[in-house]
Design a protein around this motif. Structure first.
Motif, PDB file in Angstrom:
ATOM      1  N   VAL A 181       0.326   5.731  -5.518  1.00  0.00           N
ATOM      2  CA  VAL A 181      -0.043   4.860  -4.394  1.00  0.00           C
ATOM      3  C   VAL A 181       0.380   5.495  -3.072  1.00  0.00           C
ATOM      4  O   VAL A 181      -0.388   5.505  -2.101  1.00  0.00           O
ATOM      5  N   ALA A 214       2.660  -1.347  -7.324  1.00  0.00           N
ATOM      6  CA  ALA A 214       1.692  -0.795  -6.373  1.00  0.00           C
ATOM      7  C   ALA A 214       1.807  -1.482  -5.010  1.00  0.00           C
ATOM      8  O   ALA A 214       1.771  -0.824  -3.960  1.00  0.00           O
ATOM      9  N   CYS A 253       2.937   0.082  -1.305  1.00  0.00           N
ATOM     10  CA  CYS A 253       2.163  -0.073  -0.068  1.00  0.00           C
ATOM     11  C   CYS A 253       3.040  -0.581   1.066  1.00  0.00           C
ATOM     12  O   CYS A 253       2.888  -0.156   2.216  1.00  0.00           O
ATOM     13  N   ARG A 256       0.385   1.488   3.753  1.00  0.00           N
ATOM     14  CA  ARG A 256      -0.990   1.138   3.395  1.00  0.00           C
ATOM     15  C   ARG A 256      -1.185  -0.366   3.458  1.00  0.00           C
ATOM     16  O   ARG A 256      -0.296  -1.139   3.099  1.00  0.00           O
ATOM     17  N   VAL A 293      -3.985  -2.552  -1.228  1.00  0.00           N
ATOM     18  CA  VAL A 293      -3.290  -2.312  -2.487  1.00  0.00           C
ATOM     19  C   VAL A 293      -4.309  -1.848  -3.524  1.00  0.00           C
ATOM     20  O   VAL A 293      -5.224  -2.602  -3.865  1.00  0.00           O
ATOM     21  N   PRO A 294      -4.184  -0.622  -4.026  1.00  0.00           N
ATOM     22  CA  PRO A 294      -5.148  -0.158  -5.014  1.00  0.00           C
ATOM     23  C   PRO A 294      -5.018  -0.943  -6.310  1.00  0.00           C
ATOM     24  O   PRO A 294      -3.894  -1.264  -6.732  1.00  0.00           O
TER      25      PRO A 294
END
Length: 243
Positions: free
Chosen positions: A101, A136, A140, A145, A148-149
């Protein structure tokens, strides 16, 4: 680095509106960071939006933040990499997901492989999946980021291979050193990493049949949780935003 804490809150951000922080982040804000009313925080919704907010209520049981401004999130890589990661035990899988991530991965699918020693079913699989998604989200918060993938539900390797449509598909295996030497950045990448015991001969053959190119990471054998860090770093440097 930002000094204000970043907190993932799955909510709609409306300027002037109030957001109740989830239990975990609220406890961290109130009891660990000891932030009170008037303290600034940054919120992100996990789907690309970030908000500047200020705490308007802070107690041991409830923390509320008021949205002051909303902006587009930053930190997303222009290179979409879908990581297929063989499931490993304990902290090793957490580490692989966390670092992937941080390195801009777009999606992660935990995989069941022949030599993998982890098998999850039913409620145990659901709990583990929720835990991985939380890992994850926490990554982030740390790396900046705002998206959130997704960590997809675990699936057998052959099922994952059959769904691949990425323009560049790589499997970590002693092979060609020139797999990253193509001209121009690929539209998307699928990256397959096997378990500690490696992928079987039949699994390598299946990956090759699905359009995967072997990628070697040098003369030393890397742990399954180290391999995605190195491979993603190379991909981001060659085609993404680390160059």
């Amino acid at each position: 680095m930002a000094t204000n804490p970043r907190i993932h809150v799955a909510a709609d951000f409306i300027v002037g509106g109030d957001v109740v922080l989830p239990e975990g982040p609220a406890r961290h804000v109130a009891r660990v960071l000891r932030l009170g009313e008037g303290a600034p925080v940054r919120l992100f919704d996990g789907v690309g939006h970030e908000a500047l907010a200020v705490i308007v209520e802070a107690s041991r049981k409830r923390v509320v933040a008021r949205i002051e401004a909303v902006e587009a999130g930053r930190g997303e890589s222009p290179l979409a990499v879908h990581l297929g990661q063989a499931i490993s035990k304990g902290d090793r899988m957490d580490y692989a997901i966390q670092k992937a991530v941080e390195l801009g991965v777009a999606a992660i699918t935990p995989l069941y492989t022949e030599h993998g020693d982890v098998r999850l079913k039913g409620e145990r699989e659901a709990k583990k999946l929720a835990h991985w998604q939380a890992v994850a989200a926490s990554a982030c918060e740390q790396c900046g980021r705002a998206t959130v993938p997704p960590v997809h539900p675990p699936q057998p390797l052959d099922a994952w291979l059959s769904d691949r449509v990425e323009s560049l598909r790589l499997v970590l295996h002693p092979g060609t050193a020139g797999a990253l030497e193509q001209n121009g950045a690929p539209a998307s990448v699928a990256l397959l990493i096997g378990p500690e015991g490696g992928l079987s001969v039949s699994e390598i053959a299946a990956a090759t049949a699905a359009g995967f190119v072997p990628l070697s990471l040098g003369p030393r054998i890397l742990r399954t949780e180290t391999a995605p860090v190195v491979a993603l770093s190379l991909l981001q440097y060659r085609f993404g935003d680390l160059g």
